[in-house]
Design a protein around this motif. Structure first.
Motif, PDB file in Angstrom:
ATOM      1  N   ASP A 103      79.281 -18.860   0.452  1.00  0.00           N
ATOM      2  CA  ASP A 103      77.988 -19.445  -0.361  1.00  0.00           C
ATOM      3  C   ASP A 103      77.170 -17.862  -0.541  1.00  0.00           C
ATOM      4  O   ASP A 103      76.395 -17.997   0.258  1.00  0.00           O
ATOM      5  CB  ASP A 103      77.456 -20.576   0.142  1.00  0.00           C
ATOM      6  CG  ASP A 103      77.605 -21.347  -1.303  1.00  0.00           C
ATOM      7  OD1 ASP A 103      76.601 -20.684  -2.331  1.00  0.00           O
ATOM      8  OD2 ASP A 103      76.517 -22.494  -1.418  1.00  0.00           O
ATOM      9  N   VAL A 104      77.059 -17.551  -2.110  1.00  0.00           N
ATOM     10  CA  VAL A 104      75.716 -16.662  -2.159  1.00  0.00           C
ATOM     11  C   VAL A 104      74.719 -16.966  -1.895  1.00  0.00           C
ATOM     12  O   VAL A 104      73.850 -16.367  -1.967  1.00  0.00           O
ATOM     13  CB  VAL A 104      76.101 -16.129  -3.130  1.00  0.00           C
ATOM     14  CG1 VAL A 104      77.720 -15.165  -2.453  1.00  0.00           C
ATOM     15  CG2 VAL A 104      75.844 -16.499  -4.425  1.00  0.00           C
ATOM     16  N   ARG A 105      74.784 -18.614  -1.942  1.00  0.00           N
ATOM     17  CA  ARG A 105      73.067 -19.556  -2.292  1.00  0.00           C
ATOM     18  C   ARG A 105      72.829 -18.818  -0.531  1.00  0.00           C
ATOM     19  O   ARG A 105      71.615 -19.698  -0.471  1.00  0.00           O
ATOM     20  CB  ARG A 105      72.842 -20.293  -2.559  1.00  0.00           C
ATOM     21  CG  ARG A 105      73.626 -20.235  -4.180  1.00  0.00           C
ATOM     22  CD  ARG A 105      73.731 -22.147  -4.814  1.00  0.00           C
ATOM     23  NE  ARG A 105      75.020 -22.148  -4.162  1.00  0.00           N
ATOM     24  CZ  ARG A 105      75.111 -23.689  -4.444  1.00  0.00           C
ATOM     25  NH1 ARG A 105      75.140 -24.143  -5.392  1.00  0.00           N
ATOM     26  NH2 ARG A 105      76.186 -23.836  -3.559  1.00  0.00           N
ATOM     27  N   ASP A 106      73.117 -19.080   0.383  1.00  0.00           N
ATOM     28  CA  ASP A 106      72.737 -19.255   1.602  1.00  0.00           C
ATOM     29  C   ASP A 106      73.140 -17.959   2.326  1.00  0.00           C
ATOM     30  O   ASP A 106      73.658 -17.711   3.061  1.00  0.00           O
ATOM     31  CB  ASP A 106      74.358 -20.493   2.557  1.00  0.00           C
ATOM     32  CG  ASP A 106      73.830 -20.551   4.003  1.00  0.00           C
ATOM     33  OD1 ASP A 106      72.997 -20.090   4.503  1.00  0.00           O
ATOM     34  OD2 ASP A 106      74.428 -21.521   4.260  1.00  0.00           O
ATOM     35  N   GLU A 107      71.609 -17.941   2.566  1.00  0.00           N
ATOM     36  CA  GLU A 107      71.614 -16.222   3.543  1.00  0.00           C
ATOM     37  C   GLU A 107      71.975 -16.330   4.394  1.00  0.00           C
ATOM     38  O   GLU A 107      72.554 -15.677   5.150  1.00  0.00           O
ATOM     39  CB  GLU A 107      69.659 -15.523   4.048  1.00  0.00           C
ATOM     40  CG  GLU A 107      69.364 -15.177   4.518  1.00  0.00           C
ATOM     41  CD  GLU A 107      67.944 -14.690   4.481  1.00  0.00           C
ATOM     42  OE1 GLU A 107      67.773 -13.401   4.936  1.00  0.00           O
ATOM     43  OE2 GLU A 107      67.143 -15.803   4.548  1.00  0.00           O
ATOM     44  N   ALA A 108      71.891 -17.329   5.730  1.00  0.00           N
ATOM     45  CA  ALA A 108      72.814 -17.306   6.433  1.00  0.00           C
ATOM     46  C   ALA A 108      74.522 -16.637   6.875  1.00  0.00           C
ATOM     47  O   ALA A 108      74.829 -15.973   7.313  1.00  0.00           O
ATOM     48  CB  ALA A 108      72.156 -18.631   7.714  1.00  0.00           C
ATOM     49  N   ALA A 109      74.697 -18.284   5.581  1.00  0.00           N
ATOM     50  CA  ALA A 109      76.624 -17.492   5.335  1.00  0.00           C
ATOM     51  C   ALA A 109      77.022 -15.877   4.639  1.00  0.00           C
ATOM     52  O   ALA A 109      77.629 -15.058   4.996  1.00  0.00           O
ATOM     53  CB  ALA A 109      77.031 -18.101   4.249  1.00  0.00           C
ATOM     54  N   VAL A 110      75.794 -15.695   3.939  1.00  0.00           N
ATOM     55  CA  VAL A 110      75.792 -13.635   3.999  1.00  0.00           C
ATOM     56  C   VAL A 110      76.094 -13.300   4.981  1.00  0.00           C
ATOM     57  O   VAL A 110      76.707 -11.980   4.274  1.00  0.00           O
ATOM     58  CB  VAL A 110      74.931 -13.991   2.314  1.00  0.00           C
ATOM     59  CG1 VAL A 110      75.109 -12.418   2.156  1.00  0.00           C
ATOM     60  CG2 VAL A 110      74.989 -14.217   1.001  1.00  0.00           C
ATOM     61  N   ILE A 111      74.681 -13.121   5.727  1.00  0.00           N
ATOM     62  CA  ILE A 111      74.458 -11.963   7.007  1.00  0.00           C
ATOM     63  C   ILE A 111      76.018 -11.888   7.313  1.00  0.00           C
ATOM     64  O   ILE A 111      76.617 -11.033   8.523  1.00  0.00           O
ATOM     65  CB  ILE A 111      73.197 -12.598   7.998  1.00  0.00           C
ATOM     66  CG1 ILE A 111      72.222 -12.164   6.718  1.00  0.00           C
ATOM     67  CG2 ILE A 111      73.774 -11.904   9.118  1.00  0.00           C
ATOM     68  CD1 ILE A 111      70.498 -13.026   7.385  1.00  0.00           C
ATOM     69  N   ASP A 112      76.661 -13.082   8.343  1.00  0.00           N
ATOM     70  CA  ASP A 112      78.058 -13.500   8.968  1.00  0.00           C
ATOM     71  C   ASP A 112      78.654 -13.036   8.378  1.00  0.00           C
ATOM     72  O   ASP A 112      79.307 -12.709   8.804  1.00  0.00           O
ATOM     73  CB  ASP A 112      78.067 -15.207   8.862  1.00  0.00           C
ATOM     74  CG  ASP A 112      76.939 -15.823   9.963  1.00  0.00           C
ATOM     75  OD1 ASP A 112      76.797 -14.850  10.459  1.00  0.00           O
ATOM     76  OD2 ASP A 112      76.800 -17.448  10.375  1.00  0.00           O
ATOM     77  N   PHE A 113      79.106 -13.595   6.650  1.00  0.00           N
ATOM     78  CA  PHE A 113      80.375 -12.488   6.371  1.00  0.00           C
ATOM     79  C   PHE A 113      80.235 -11.433   6.130  1.00  0.00           C
ATOM     80  O   PHE A 113      81.512 -10.282   6.865  1.00  0.00           O
ATOM     81  CB  PHE A 113      80.181 -12.965   4.265  1.00  0.00           C
ATOM     82  CG  PHE A 113      80.963 -12.350   3.567  1.00  0.00           C
ATOM     83  CD1 PHE A 113      81.817 -12.332   3.519  1.00  0.00           C
ATOM     84  CD2 PHE A 113      80.613 -10.760   3.202  1.00  0.00           C
ATOM     85  CE1 PHE A 113      83.224 -11.539   2.951  1.00  0.00           C
ATOM     86  CE2 PHE A 113      80.760 -10.262   1.786  1.00  0.00           C
ATOM     87  CZ  PHE A 113      82.771 -11.119   2.044  1.00  0.00           C
ATOM     88  N   TYR A 114      78.992 -10.484   5.933  1.00  0.00           N
ATOM     89  CA  TYR A 114      79.315  -8.638   5.627  1.00  0.00           C
ATOM     90  C   TYR A 114      79.410  -8.489   7.568  1.00  0.00           C
ATOM     91  O   TYR A 114      79.244  -7.287   7.642  1.00  0.00           O
ATOM     92  CB  TYR A 114      77.744  -8.670   5.524  1.00  0.00           C
ATOM     93  CG  TYR A 114      77.207  -8.351   4.111  1.00  0.00           C
ATOM     94  CD1 TYR A 114      78.070  -7.386   3.156  1.00  0.00           C
ATOM     95  CD2 TYR A 114      76.855  -9.168   3.536  1.00  0.00           C
ATOM     96  CE1 TYR A 114      78.385  -6.958   2.369  1.00  0.00           C
ATOM     97  CE2 TYR A 114      77.834  -8.833   2.359  1.00  0.00           C
ATOM     98  CZ  TYR A 114      78.364  -7.813   1.283  1.00  0.00           C
ATOM     99  OH  TYR A 114      78.787  -7.732   0.242  1.00  0.00           O
ATOM    100  N   LYS A 115      78.970  -9.129   8.186  1.00  0.00           N
ATOM    101  CA  LYS A 115      79.049  -8.972   9.702  1.00  0.00           C
ATOM    102  C   LYS A 115      80.508  -8.502  10.500  1.00  0.00           C
ATOM    103  O   LYS A 115      80.893  -7.825  11.145  1.00  0.00           O
ATOM    104  CB  LYS A 115      78.722 -10.035  11.031  1.00  0.00           C
ATOM    105  CG  LYS A 115      77.052 -10.251  11.389  1.00  0.00           C
ATOM    106  CD  LYS A 115      76.861 -10.692  12.299  1.00  0.00           C
ATOM    107  CE  LYS A 115      74.925 -11.055  11.879  1.00  0.00           C
ATOM    108  NZ  LYS A 115      74.508 -12.213  13.053  1.00  0.00           N
ATOM    109  N   ILE A 116      81.658 -10.294   9.484  1.00  0.00           N
ATOM    110  CA  ILE A 116      82.944  -9.658   9.148  1.00  0.00           C
ATOM    111  C   ILE A 116      83.135  -8.627   8.806  1.00  0.00           C
ATOM    112  O   ILE A 116      84.208  -7.930   9.406  1.00  0.00           O
ATOM    113  CB  ILE A 116      82.940 -11.246   9.130  1.00  0.00           C
ATOM    114  CG1 ILE A 116      82.528 -11.904  10.049  1.00  0.00           C
ATOM    115  CG2 ILE A 116      84.864 -11.016   8.566  1.00  0.00           C
ATOM    116  CD1 ILE A 116      83.581 -13.404   9.168  1.00  0.00           C
ATOM    117  N   VAL A 117      82.507  -8.675   7.096  1.00  0.00           N
ATOM    118  CA  VAL A 117      83.507  -7.082   7.267  1.00  0.00           C
ATOM    119  C   VAL A 117      82.966  -6.399   7.160  1.00  0.00           C
ATOM    120  O   VAL A 117      83.687  -4.797   7.386  1.00  0.00           O
ATOM    121  CB  VAL A 117      82.402  -6.812   5.223  1.00  0.00           C
ATOM    122  CG1 VAL A 117      82.387  -5.532   4.627  1.00  0.00           C
ATOM    123  CG2 VAL A 117      83.057  -8.526   4.865  1.00  0.00           C
TER     124      VAL A 117
END
Length: 140
Positions: free
Chosen positions: A93-107
């Motif tokens: 959910d791009v509204r959730d900063e923590a989710a975006v950070i976690d996503f980019y760590k995986i990427v």
């Protein structure tokens, strides 16, 4: 009536959008996205799905994100199973900063580089901007 970006989609519109995007890509000088990685936010429904599928058909590895519709994400991945190893779907959910950070760590761990980012995620709220609450404004 409140609508989201997925309310107007169905199998026909996904195929239509995918065909239109594919025809646009084929009209440019860059048609081969082999060995390139593309992120499409909001990439499992509607226009985002059409964009993701167009890049898949042109050889790209596609990372599609979605906010919360697990069934639509699973269907998109299943419908594109012929691209196994080329399609990756992540809940983010791009509204959730923590989710975006976690996503980019995986990427960053799984993909050496990203050549294309399609920032497609979003929702539609039919309301006068001045009448929106702060929460509604942040959502869109």
């Amino acid at each position: 009536m409140q609508m989201t970006h997925g309310d107007c989609t169905n199998s026909f519109s996904n195929k239509f959008v995918s065909a239109k995007i594919l025809s646009i890509l084929q009209g440019t000088q860059i048609m081969d996205f082999s060995n390139q990685t593309v992120i499409v936010t909001g990439g499992t429904r509607g226009i985002g799905r059409g964009i993701a599928e167009a890049f898949l058909k042109n050889g790209a590895t596609v990372i599609a994100t979605y906010a919360g519709n697990d069934a639509a994400a699973a269907k998109m991945k299943a419908d594109n199973s012929s691209f196994e190893g080329k399609i990756h779907v992540y809940k983010c959910d791009v509204r959730d900063e923590a989710a975006v950070i976690d996503f980019y760590k995986i990427v960053e761990e799984k993909f050496p580089k990203i050549e294309v980012l399609i920032n497609n995620s979003g929702i539609r709220k039919d309301q006068v901007t001045a009448m929106m609450s702060l929460l509604e404004w942040n959502d869109v």
